[in-house]
Design a protein around this motif. Structure first.
Motif, PDB file in Angstrom:
ATOM      1  N   THR A   1      25.390  52.691  51.905  1.00 62.34           N
ATOM      2  CA  THR A   1      25.395  51.373  51.270  1.00 62.34           C
ATOM      3  C   THR A   1      26.074  51.448  49.906  1.00 62.34           C
ATOM      4  OG1 THR A   1      23.377  50.781  52.456  1.00 62.34           O
ATOM      5  CG2 THR A   1      23.955  49.424  50.551  1.00 62.34           C
ATOM      6  N   GLU A   2      25.755  52.476  49.150  1.00 64.79           N
ATOM      7  CA  GLU A   2      26.381  52.656  47.833  1.00 64.79           C
ATOM      8  C   GLU A   2      27.877  52.932  47.966  1.00 64.79           C
ATOM      9  OE1 GLU A   2      23.816  55.629  46.109  1.00 64.79           O
ATOM     10  OE2 GLU A   2      22.109  54.262  46.272  1.00 64.79           O
ATOM     11  N   ALA A   3      28.282  53.704  48.981  1.00 63.05           N
ATOM     12  CA  ALA A   3      29.698  53.967  49.215  1.00 63.05           C
ATOM     13  C   ALA A   3      30.428  52.676  49.583  1.00 63.05           C
ATOM     14  CB  ALA A   3      29.876  55.011  50.319  1.00 63.05           C
ATOM     15  N   ALA A   4      29.780  51.829  50.368  1.00 61.60           N
ATOM     16  CA  ALA A   4      30.382  50.554  50.761  1.00 61.60           C
ATOM     17  C   ALA A   4      30.634  49.674  49.538  1.00 61.60           C
ATOM     18  CB  ALA A   4      29.485  49.831  51.763  1.00 61.60           C
ATOM     19  N   VAL A   5      29.671  49.614  48.649  1.00 62.06           N
ATOM     20  CA  VAL A   5      29.824  48.810  47.434  1.00 62.06           C
ATOM     21  C   VAL A   5      30.934  49.381  46.554  1.00 62.06           C
ATOM     22  CG1 VAL A   5      28.679  48.074  45.305  1.00 62.06           C
ATOM     23  CG2 VAL A   5      27.451  47.950  47.489  1.00 62.06           C
ATOM     24  N   ALA A   6      30.950  50.694  46.383  1.00 59.37           N
ATOM     25  CA  ALA A   6      31.973  51.344  45.552  1.00 59.37           C
ATOM     26  C   ALA A   6      33.382  51.141  46.122  1.00 59.37           C
ATOM     27  CB  ALA A   6      31.670  52.837  45.420  1.00 59.37           C
ATOM     28  N   ALA A   7      33.477  50.944  47.443  1.00 60.40           N
ATOM     29  CA  ALA A   7      34.782  50.776  48.098  1.00 60.40           C
ATOM     30  C   ALA A   7      35.195  49.309  48.216  1.00 60.40           C
ATOM     31  CB  ALA A   7      34.745  51.429  49.476  1.00 60.40           C
TER      32      ALA A   7
ATOM     33  N   GLY B   1      32.981  46.636  49.092  1.00 58.04           N
ATOM     34  CA  GLY B   1      32.111  45.801  49.911  1.00 58.04           C
ATOM     35  C   GLY B   1      31.032  45.145  49.064  1.00 58.04           C
ATOM     36  N   ARG B   2      30.204  44.369  49.696  1.00 54.68           N
ATOM     37  CA  ARG B   2      29.083  43.696  49.026  1.00 54.68           C
ATOM     38  C   ARG B   2      27.792  44.259  49.603  1.00 54.68           C
ATOM     39  NH1 ARG B   2      27.934  37.972  50.534  1.00 54.68           N
ATOM     40  NH2 ARG B   2      25.806  37.841  49.798  1.00 54.68           N
ATOM     41  N   GLY B   3      26.928  44.792  48.750  1.00 51.52           N
ATOM     42  CA  GLY B   3      25.717  45.446  49.223  1.00 51.52           C
ATOM     43  C   GLY B   3      24.484  44.574  49.166  1.00 51.52           C
ATOM     44  N   ASP B   4      23.514  44.959  49.992  1.00 49.26           N
ATOM     45  CA  ASP B   4      22.200  44.317  50.021  1.00 49.26           C
ATOM     46  C   ASP B   4      22.309  42.804  50.109  1.00 49.26           C
ATOM     47  OD1 ASP B   4      20.666  46.744  49.946  1.00 49.26           O
ATOM     48  OD2 ASP B   4      21.276  46.938  47.848  1.00 49.26           O
ATOM     49  N   ILE B   5      22.958  42.352  51.174  1.00 49.44           N
ATOM     50  CA  ILE B   5      23.130  40.915  51.365  1.00 49.44           C
ATOM     51  C   ILE B   5      21.832  40.245  51.799  1.00 49.44           C
ATOM     52  CG2 ILE B   5      25.588  41.124  51.819  1.00 49.44           C
ATOM     53  CD1 ILE B   5      24.905  40.759  54.815  1.00 49.44           C
ATOM     54  N   ARG B   6      20.851  41.037  52.138  1.00 43.10           N
ATOM     55  CA  ARG B   6      19.483  40.548  52.397  1.00 43.10           C
ATOM     56  C   ARG B   6      18.535  41.645  51.920  1.00 43.10           C
ATOM     57  NH1 ARG B   6      17.308  43.216  56.505  1.00 43.10           N
ATOM     58  NH2 ARG B   6      18.622  44.083  58.103  1.00 43.10           N
TER      59      ARG B   6
ATOM     60  N   GLY C   1      15.964  50.192  56.254  1.00 47.50           N
ATOM     61  CA  GLY C   1      17.296  49.670  56.470  1.00 47.50           C
ATOM     62  C   GLY C   1      17.778  48.832  55.304  1.00 47.50           C
ATOM     63  N   ARG C   2      19.071  48.841  55.126  1.00 53.45           N
ATOM     64  CA  ARG C   2      19.725  48.018  54.118  1.00 53.45           C
ATOM     65  C   ARG C   2      20.889  47.302  54.792  1.00 53.45           C
ATOM     66  NH1 ARG C   2      20.632  51.552  48.807  1.00 53.45           N
ATOM     67  NH2 ARG C   2      21.411  49.547  48.034  1.00 53.45           N
ATOM     68  N   SER C   3      21.698  46.611  54.029  1.00 56.01           N
ATOM     69  CA  SER C   3      22.822  45.889  54.616  1.00 56.01           C
ATOM     70  C   SER C   3      23.987  45.870  53.641  1.00 56.01           C
ATOM     71  CB  SER C   3      22.407  44.457  54.961  1.00 56.01           C
ATOM     72  OG  SER C   3      21.965  43.783  53.801  1.00 56.01           O
ATOM     73  N   PHE C   4      25.181  45.705  54.214  1.00 52.58           N
ATOM     74  CA  PHE C   4      26.373  45.506  53.394  1.00 52.58           C
ATOM     75  C   PHE C   4      27.426  44.776  54.208  1.00 52.58           C
ATOM     76  CE2 PHE C   4      27.019  49.826  55.148  1.00 52.58           C
ATOM     77  CZ  PHE C   4      28.298  49.735  55.675  1.00 52.58           C
ATOM     78  N   GLU C   5      28.382  44.193  53.487  1.00 57.62           N
ATOM     79  CA  GLU C   5      29.538  43.559  54.110  1.00 57.62           C
ATOM     80  C   GLU C   5      30.780  44.355  53.757  1.00 57.62           C
ATOM     81  OE1 GLU C   5      30.018  39.564  52.689  1.00 57.62           O
ATOM     82  OE2 GLU C   5      28.324  38.815  53.838  1.00 57.62           O
TER      83      GLU C   5
ATOM     84  N   PHE D   1      27.137  44.948  58.171  1.00 60.72           N
ATOM     85  CA  PHE D   1      26.635  46.229  58.658  1.00 60.72           C
ATOM     86  C   PHE D   1      25.197  46.417  58.196  1.00 60.72           C
ATOM     87  CE2 PHE D   1      31.124  46.581  58.815  1.00 60.72           C
ATOM     88  CZ  PHE D   1      31.400  47.424  59.859  1.00 60.72           C
ATOM     89  N   GLU D   2      24.407  47.044  59.045  1.00 56.85           N
ATOM     90  CA  GLU D   2      23.018  47.320  58.732  1.00 56.85           C
ATOM     91  C   GLU D   2      22.723  48.798  58.989  1.00 56.85           C
ATOM     92  OE1 GLU D   2      20.998  44.407  61.208  1.00 56.85           O
ATOM     93  OE2 GLU D   2      20.997  43.005  59.518  1.00 56.85           O
ATOM     94  N   PRO D   3      22.942  49.648  57.995  1.00 55.98           N
ATOM     95  CA  PRO D   3      22.563  51.051  58.185  1.00 55.98           C
ATOM     96  C   PRO D   3      21.043  51.162  58.202  1.00 55.98           C
ATOM     97  CG  PRO D   3      23.306  50.678  55.937  1.00 55.98           C
ATOM     98  CD  PRO D   3      23.533  49.400  56.685  1.00 55.98           C
ATOM     99  N   MET D   4      20.536  51.988  59.109  1.00 58.44           N
ATOM    100  CA  MET D   4      19.084  52.128  59.217  1.00 58.44           C
ATOM    101  C   MET D   4      18.685  53.524  59.652  1.00 58.44           C
ATOM    102  SD  MET D   4      18.390  52.363  62.722  1.00 58.44           S
ATOM    103  CE  MET D   4      16.735  51.850  62.921  1.00 58.44           C
ATOM    104  N   TRP D   5      17.492  53.917  59.202  1.00 54.25           N
ATOM    105  CA  TRP D   5      16.851  55.157  59.622  1.00 54.25           C
ATOM    106  C   TRP D   5      15.532  54.771  60.277  1.00 54.25           C
ATOM    107  CZ3 TRP D   5      11.927  56.293  57.987  1.00 54.25           C
ATOM    108  CH2 TRP D   5      11.399  57.503  58.447  1.00 54.25           C
TER     109      TRP D   5
END
Length: 145
Positions: free
Chosen positions: A89-95, A97-102, A112-116, A123-127
């Motif tokens: 999620t942090e890599a997506a924001v740094a590149a 993207g927009r993080g934690d859209i919810r 789980g978190r989310s990013f665009e 996208f919803e990365p989850m463990w």
């Protein structure tokens, strides 16, 4: 041949999107990339096909959705730990993207978190601890009975 999934996504700037997907852990496959499309490999069986709008439009008679304005797809990416969810999620924001859209989903058995991406694809990365999740589901079933 193993069953594979190719997720075709329309993008407005192919070079920018390629950099974004590389930043979240994909590898560009030059053999299936050109000035209209880029294949970004997520795993041995999953790849993102990034397609310019003109090229994408050649595959469908439907208008291309503006993913910033409408929901077209939710792509869930499994990760091996909570830390990996945070890292992608942090890599997506740094590149770009927009993080934690919810709000994040934070339960003892799942995180789980989310990013665009830059084009608004969600996208919803989850463990998930599958054994603990199964136990939680069965505990809910016994309460309802």
């Amino acid at each position: 041949m193993a069953k594979m999934v190719f997720i075709n996504l329309p993008v407005t700037d192919l070079a920018r999107s390629t950099r974004f997907y590389e930043a979240i852990g994909c590898e560009r496959n030059a053999q299936f990339s050109n000035d209209q499309a880029a294949m970004l490999v997520w795993s041995d069986t999953i790849a993102f096909m990034l397609l310019t709008h003109d090229f994408y439009a050649s595959f469908t008679p439907k208008p291309i959705a503006d993913a910033h304005a409408t929901s077209e797809v939710l792509i869930c990416l499994s990760r091996d730990s909570r830390a990996e969810v945070d890292a992608i999620t942090e890599a997506a924001v740094a590149a770009g993207g927009r993080g934690d859209i919810r709000p994040a989903q934070d339960m003892p058995f799942m995180y789980g978190r989310s990013f665009e991406d830059p084009d608004g694809h969600i996208f919803e990365p989850m463990w998930m601890d599958v054994a603990a999740a199964t136990g939680a589901i069965h505990a809910d079933d016994s309460v309802a009975a």
